[in-house]
Design an enzyme around this catalytic site. Sequence first.
Site, PDB file in Angstrom:
ATOM      1  N   PRO A   1      42.971  34.565  44.429  1.00  0.00           N
ATOM      2  CA  PRO A   1      44.161  34.862  43.605  1.00  0.00           C
ATOM      3  C   PRO A   1      45.080  35.817  44.367  1.00  0.00           C
ATOM      4  CG  PRO A   1      42.260  36.065  42.770  1.00  0.00           C
ATOM      5  CD  PRO A   1      41.755  35.198  43.876  1.00  0.00           C
TER       6      PRO A   1
ATOM      7  N   ASP B   1      43.897  40.012  47.893  1.00  0.00           N
ATOM      8  CA  ASP B   1      43.015  39.339  46.938  1.00  0.00           C
ATOM      9  C   ASP B   1      42.979  40.178  45.663  1.00  0.00           C
ATOM     10  OD1 ASP B   1      40.872  38.299  45.493  1.00  0.00           O
ATOM     11  OD2 ASP B   1      39.682  37.863  47.294  1.00  0.00           O
ATOM     12  N   HIS B   2      43.519  39.624  44.578  1.00  0.00           N
ATOM     13  CA  HIS B   2      43.660  40.398  43.344  1.00  0.00           C
ATOM     14  C   HIS B   2      42.314  40.658  42.665  1.00  0.00           C
ATOM     15  CE1 HIS B   2      46.098  42.475  40.632  1.00  0.00           C
ATOM     16  NE2 HIS B   2      46.505  41.515  39.842  1.00  0.00           N
ATOM     17  N   ARG B   3      41.250  39.981  43.105  1.00  0.00           N
ATOM     18  CA  ARG B   3      39.916  40.281  42.576  1.00  0.00           C
ATOM     19  C   ARG B   3      39.421  41.631  43.091  1.00  0.00           C
ATOM     20  NH1 ARG B   3      36.836  35.118  44.826  1.00  0.00           N
ATOM     21  NH2 ARG B   3      38.012  35.890  46.635  1.00  0.00           N
TER      22      ARG B   3
ATOM     23  N   ILE C   1      41.774  44.040  44.875  1.00  0.00           N
ATOM     24  CA  ILE C   1      42.860  45.015  44.957  1.00  0.00           C
ATOM     25  C   ILE C   1      43.847  44.767  43.825  1.00  0.00           C
ATOM     26  CG2 ILE C   1      44.783  45.824  46.389  1.00  0.00           C
ATOM     27  CD1 ILE C   1      43.106  44.692  48.812  1.00  0.00           C
TER      28      ILE C   1
END
Length: 505
Positions: free
Chosen positions: A307, A479-481, A483
């Site tokens: 993501p 990576d939004h998982r 950060i």
Amino acid sequence: MSEIKNVPLPDIGDFDEVEVIEILVAVGDTVAEDDGIITLESDKASMEIPAPFAGVIAEIKVTLGDKIKQDDIILSIKSVGNDAEIVEEVAKVVSAEPKILPVVVPDIGDFDEVEVIEILVNAGDVLSEEDGIITLESDKASMEIPTPLAGKVIDINVALGDKVKLGDLILNIKSTSVEAVVTKDTAPKPTAAPAPKPTNTPAPQTLDQSVSTTPKGDSHASPSIRKLARELGVDLSNVTGTGQKSRILDTDLKGYVKQIITSGGTGGLPKTPVIDFSKFGLLEIQPLTRINKLSGKHLTACWLNIPHVTQFDEVNIDKMETYRQEQKANGVKLTPLVFIMKGVVQALQAHPRFNASLDESGENLIIKKYFNLGIAMDTPNGLVVPVIKDVEQKSLLELATELAQTSAKARNGKLSPKDMQGAGFTISSLGGIGGTQFTPIVNAPEVAILGVSRSFNKPSWNGKNFVPELTLPLALSYDHRVIDGAQGGRFMAELNNILSEANYD
């Protein structure tokens, strides 16, 4: 004098075993020193192994899909001293008389008899060495039997359902090693077996009939893949293979099943339309390079599985440029990229979450205590990402020298597997090309990447007047998982401060 020498797999870096995905030569081929002979692929990179000396290929000892390690024998080469000897050696092989030879069931382990569940060839087919000919199945496993030699199938001596054992005749083949080499590119493709007559027996169920209503024809896969497909109820004719000669790989089968599960049986990602462009005008077909193909698959996987969030910023680099020009006047040439590399490492030291990877479970973060940067480089064959190691320990001048040397190796296709391993964070700079901004794709298993565009002068209000300010556009994808937006913002603010204040020493 000619001499047959074995070619072992050299040191390819920190890998136990790697898979053979491409064999670039055939028996009887003449190779020069450093010509590619096979291509290997690990979970991180692909690498082409060159011939260590010139000669004629005498024997190939690996097959597609083999897992090999350092010092395993790849092939043997008949070394020759001059062109006349090369011509003579090739002529000897080419002039060999074709022979009809039997192909029998080899040693398949501790089995008395096993059943023939698939016949992969027809009489008249032209085969390359190690092409699959039949598939056998016991109560424990299934196994694909390859042909030990190349040539044309004369007749087939087994039928579906037969029980065979060690030494039983499978088929006869008319072959010499060079005959197969000469004809492999021009030989007709195996003809499809006649379609079975319709019966009242219901078709085997697949995971989702809405996804797999249109078979894609003959499927090529290893016995282990076929066994797994049967256990999952997947019709392999509906799975697109991405391996050599469209062979179905483990990742293809698992990706197909994952697509069905995640899409809830609605068909997954829609396919792009297939269009005959020739009806609109003249065309030119340009095959993708091997780097294009490999990087394309990797980047697609990164884009679909991570993501992404991208944050943009602009940095005043007036102080950096002043210092750079002072060094240039003293005979020291430094590119803006080396300043950015030093600044990125300082930001990573302050924000270690950006120099990390998720573990296989996706539940733990692996924080890296080393500072190795991947630097995306444009080459005639496509994008490559060599790694500059221990950046925090090197001066600006040392980094500039190493970057220039690495760039030259990349352009000449001389990067080794070790040159491409070990990055914790990647920088992709388009500063020398142009553009105002772009959104880089995170290079998994890393969790962040910095995109750098071309610097430009823009007017800035100092309270009294507008003055020119040299501005560097940056784009941080992460990576939004791992950060979140606040962490991304703080990292960019830190990097902005380092670069604008010239705090890169």
